[in-house]
Design a protein around this motif. Sequence first.
Motif, PDB file in Angstrom:
ATOM      1  N   MET A   1       1.035  -1.139   0.033  1.00  0.00           N
ATOM      2  CA  MET A   1      -0.049   0.011  -0.062  1.00  0.00           C
ATOM      3  C   MET A   1       1.106   1.146   0.026  1.00  0.00           C
ATOM      4  N   SER A   2       0.746   2.368  -0.932  1.00  0.00           N
ATOM      5  CA  SER A   2       1.423   3.197  -0.884  1.00  0.00           C
ATOM      6  C   SER A   2       1.131   4.347  -0.154  1.00  0.00           C
ATOM      7  N   GLY A   3       1.678   5.284  -0.010  1.00  0.00           N
ATOM      8  CA  GLY A   3       1.241   6.469   1.079  1.00  0.00           C
ATOM      9  C   GLY A   3       1.899   7.694   0.256  1.00  0.00           C
ATOM     10  N   PHE A   4       1.746   8.943   1.214  1.00  0.00           N
ATOM     11  CA  PHE A   4       2.243  10.055   0.836  1.00  0.00           C
ATOM     12  C   PHE A   4       3.857  10.010   1.138  1.00  0.00           C
ATOM     13  N   ASP A   5       4.650  10.127   0.136  1.00  0.00           N
ATOM     14  CA  ASP A   5       6.246  10.027   0.532  1.00  0.00           C
ATOM     15  C   ASP A   5       6.691  11.383   1.126  1.00  0.00           C
ATOM     16  N   GLU A   6       7.067  11.527   2.416  1.00  0.00           N
ATOM     17  CA  GLU A   6       7.207  12.697   3.301  1.00  0.00           C
ATOM     18  C   GLU A   6       8.665  13.239   2.626  1.00  0.00           C
ATOM     19  N   MET A   7       9.534  12.608   1.680  1.00  0.00           N
ATOM     20  CA  MET A   7      10.837  13.058   1.453  1.00  0.00           C
ATOM     21  C   MET A   7      10.860  13.550  -0.082  1.00  0.00           C
ATOM     22  N   LEU A   8      10.124  12.793  -0.823  1.00  0.00           N
ATOM     23  CA  LEU A   8      10.177  12.899  -2.326  1.00  0.00           C
ATOM     24  C   LEU A   8       8.775  13.318  -2.772  1.00  0.00           C
ATOM     25  N   VAL A   9       8.966  14.221  -3.814  1.00  0.00           N
ATOM     26  CA  VAL A   9       7.746  14.415  -4.637  1.00  0.00           C
ATOM     27  C   VAL A   9       7.680  13.726  -5.831  1.00  0.00           C
ATOM     28  N   SER A  10       9.120  13.218  -6.565  1.00  0.00           N
ATOM     29  CA  SER A  10       9.274  12.289  -7.524  1.00  0.00           C
ATOM     30  C   SER A  10      10.541  11.950  -7.262  1.00  0.00           C
ATOM     31  N   ASP A  11      11.228  10.920  -8.288  1.00  0.00           N
ATOM     32  CA  ASP A  11      12.477  10.431  -8.093  1.00  0.00           C
ATOM     33  C   ASP A  11      13.605  11.411  -8.119  1.00  0.00           C
ATOM     34  N   LYS A  12      13.261  12.373  -8.708  1.00  0.00           N
ATOM     35  CA  LYS A  12      14.258  13.727  -8.786  1.00  0.00           C
ATOM     36  C   LYS A  12      14.136  14.978  -7.924  1.00  0.00           C
ATOM     37  N   ASP A  13      12.646  15.188  -7.419  1.00  0.00           N
ATOM     38  CA  ASP A  13      12.368  16.186  -6.583  1.00  0.00           C
ATOM     39  C   ASP A  13      12.357  16.109  -5.083  1.00  0.00           C
ATOM     40  N   VAL A  14      12.902  16.743  -4.359  1.00  0.00           N
ATOM     41  CA  VAL A  14      12.928  16.417  -2.944  1.00  0.00           C
ATOM     42  C   VAL A  14      12.103  17.441  -2.291  1.00  0.00           C
ATOM     43  N   ARG A  15      11.167  17.195  -1.208  1.00  0.00           N
ATOM     44  CA  ARG A  15      10.724  18.127  -0.560  1.00  0.00           C
ATOM     45  C   ARG A  15      11.501  19.037   0.096  1.00  0.00           C
ATOM     46  N   ALA A  16      11.145  20.441   0.496  1.00  0.00           N
ATOM     47  CA  ALA A  16      11.972  21.295   1.232  1.00  0.00           C
ATOM     48  C   ALA A  16      12.518  20.825   2.677  1.00  0.00           C
ATOM     49  N   PRO A  17      11.721  20.282   3.307  1.00  0.00           N
ATOM     50  CA  PRO A  17      12.299  19.975   4.834  1.00  0.00           C
ATOM     51  C   PRO A  17      13.648  18.951   4.614  1.00  0.00           C
ATOM     52  N   TYR A  18      13.464  18.029   3.613  1.00  0.00           N
ATOM     53  CA  TYR A  18      14.536  17.267   3.484  1.00  0.00           C
ATOM     54  C   TYR A  18      15.732  17.622   2.608  1.00  0.00           C
ATOM     55  N   SER A  19      15.564  18.832   2.041  1.00  0.00           N
ATOM     56  CA  SER A  19      16.597  19.189   1.250  1.00  0.00           C
ATOM     57  C   SER A  19      17.972  19.153   1.659  1.00  0.00           C
ATOM     58  N   ARG A  20      18.327  19.427   2.775  1.00  0.00           N
ATOM     59  CA  ARG A  20      19.769  19.692   3.066  1.00  0.00           C
ATOM     60  C   ARG A  20      20.102  18.193   3.546  1.00  0.00           C
ATOM     61  N   PHE A  21      19.206  17.432   4.284  1.00  0.00           N
ATOM     62  CA  PHE A  21      19.553  15.875   4.475  1.00  0.00           C
ATOM     63  C   PHE A  21      19.955  15.002   3.170  1.00  0.00           C
ATOM     64  N   HIS A  22      19.007  15.438   2.121  1.00  0.00           N
ATOM     65  CA  HIS A  22      19.299  14.586   1.035  1.00  0.00           C
ATOM     66  C   HIS A  22      20.652  15.119   0.177  1.00  0.00           C
ATOM     67  N   SER A  23      20.866  16.109   0.252  1.00  0.00           N
ATOM     68  CA  SER A  23      22.391  16.688  -0.286  1.00  0.00           C
ATOM     69  C   SER A  23      23.438  16.036   0.923  1.00  0.00           C
ATOM     70  N   TRP A  24      23.383  15.934   1.871  1.00  0.00           N
ATOM     71  CA  TRP A  24      24.291  15.347   2.802  1.00  0.00           C
ATOM     72  C   TRP A  24      24.423  13.700   2.514  1.00  0.00           C
ATOM     73  N   TYR A  25      23.214  13.143   2.434  1.00  0.00           N
ATOM     74  CA  TYR A  25      23.185  11.934   2.331  1.00  0.00           C
ATOM     75  C   TYR A  25      24.051  11.316   0.843  1.00  0.00           C
ATOM     76  N   ALA A  26      23.791  12.356   0.014  1.00  0.00           N
ATOM     77  CA  ALA A  26      24.563  11.931  -1.259  1.00  0.00           C
ATOM     78  C   ALA A  26      25.997  11.899  -1.278  1.00  0.00           C
ATOM     79  N   GLN A  27      26.523  12.577  -0.196  1.00  0.00           N
ATOM     80  CA  GLN A  27      27.906  12.674  -0.065  1.00  0.00           C
ATOM     81  C   GLN A  27      28.512  11.520   0.818  1.00  0.00           C
ATOM     82  N   GLN A  28      27.673  10.728   1.447  1.00  0.00           N
ATOM     83  CA  GLN A  28      28.035   9.634   2.235  1.00  0.00           C
ATOM     84  C   GLN A  28      28.269   8.459   1.649  1.00  0.00           C
ATOM     85  N   VAL A  29      29.487   7.770   2.324  1.00  0.00           N
ATOM     86  CA  VAL A  29      29.730   6.193   1.834  1.00  0.00           C
ATOM     87  C   VAL A  29      28.620   5.310   2.734  1.00  0.00           C
ATOM     88  N   PRO A  30      28.189   4.412   1.822  1.00  0.00           N
ATOM     89  CA  PRO A  30      27.271   3.674   2.184  1.00  0.00           C
ATOM     90  C   PRO A  30      27.646   2.685   3.352  1.00  0.00           C
TER      91      PRO A  30
END
Length: 470
Positions: free
Chosen positions: A1-30
Amino acid sequence: MSGFDEMLVSDKDVRAPYSRFHSWYAQQVPQTLAQKATEAESFFRRTGITFNVYGEQEAAERLIPFDIVPRIISGSEWGRLAEGIEQRVKALNAFLDDIYHDQEIVRAGVVPSRLIENNEAFLPQMVGFRPPGGVYTHIIGVDIVRTAENQFYVLEDNARTPSGVSYMIENRETMMQMFPELFAQNRVRPVETYPGHLRRSLSAVAPSACSGSPRVAILTPGIHNSAYYEHAFLADQMGVELVEGSDLKLIDGRIAMRTTEGYLPIDVLYRRVDDAYLDPLAFRPDSMLGVPGIMDVYRSGGITIANAPGTGIADDKAIYSYMPAIVEFYTGRPAILENVPTFRCAEADSLAHVLDNLHELVVKEVHGSGGYGMLVGPAASKAEREAFAAKLRERPGNYIAQPTLALSTVPILTEAGLAPRHVDLRPFVLVSDIVKIIPGGLTRVALKQGSLVVNSSQGGGTKDTWVLED
């Protein structure tokens, strides 16, 4: 069952509250993040942040899984939520005062008298008595869900002894230790101030017998209780005594606790013991957890009990179904936060609808909690639904039903990276001469893909909840 995605508007677009976290995560080593997750688990295990599971012979003490990806809420979103929460808790206290006094809401035909008179949580011992400060439920946990339409709903009210606040605080401390750079990049409102706010709030409702600085204590059922860690944690954080019933006795019309200086009177008792076990002279005579005579002391103004005995009726899920009307009755305004649509199985038409649609509904006991005693129709087998239908026909008044909601999702860290999982939120509210809502709360997350069950007792985990300063 899908729901409202609190981080992503789409695969490319990030919601404003998560923007800094998303940029930080992209720079991390898994591999580094995976190591951090392991460190967090080790920290919780060393600290003893566990809960007990009743009815299991093995592995009775468990670690609550913690996910290191924060849930992030904007300040404006939180502002709307907080306004609705404050309105609701004020209405809850007004409702409790009314049903133990004039019952105007019953006489007005808003709430049926049978839901009060026949309710096991309604205590005749509280009729005609008003607690110090007029406050009945001092600590409230309001469970909130967000649906696929990006709409917040109240799932249930926890007005007796809501638990989980210690995990909210420990989750934050863990995140601040592991990711200080994230907090430097995001203006996150604090939750670690809760113990100070709690002590201040409890002290503000001290009884008339109190002279000087109020003496506060926490009453615990003991080390085998599922939330004992939290009892000890809060006592330590507030700088107050953690006591059991055997530590207390009635002396000169006051409830006093045993100390190295002898017995000293308690002004405010934050009890984590259920009503039935609180006073063997007033309730269950076989109780070894409470204090003989405490209800008489309470009614004479010698002590404040938080939360007040008899508040459990506000947790009743049949009462919950009337909350929009209850809120409007006492506040004069429509409820800002709506309820999840609810069918009362005590009503013949609703029961018939529920029985015909068990495969798509969630059915709950009116006094149930912790995810027990419920049926999740879409996840149940035909045999399980048939067995539950028999229970419904036998005791329809014991159940309510709700549609299966597409809860919102937030990302968790998996071996494959970030993946969405369903969540709810339990903000914590303190009521005294003011209403204090802690900015955030406990986010519970269903760690299994597709699961909607977030309760820790049913395999769910927790997250740190960030409310940003806008």
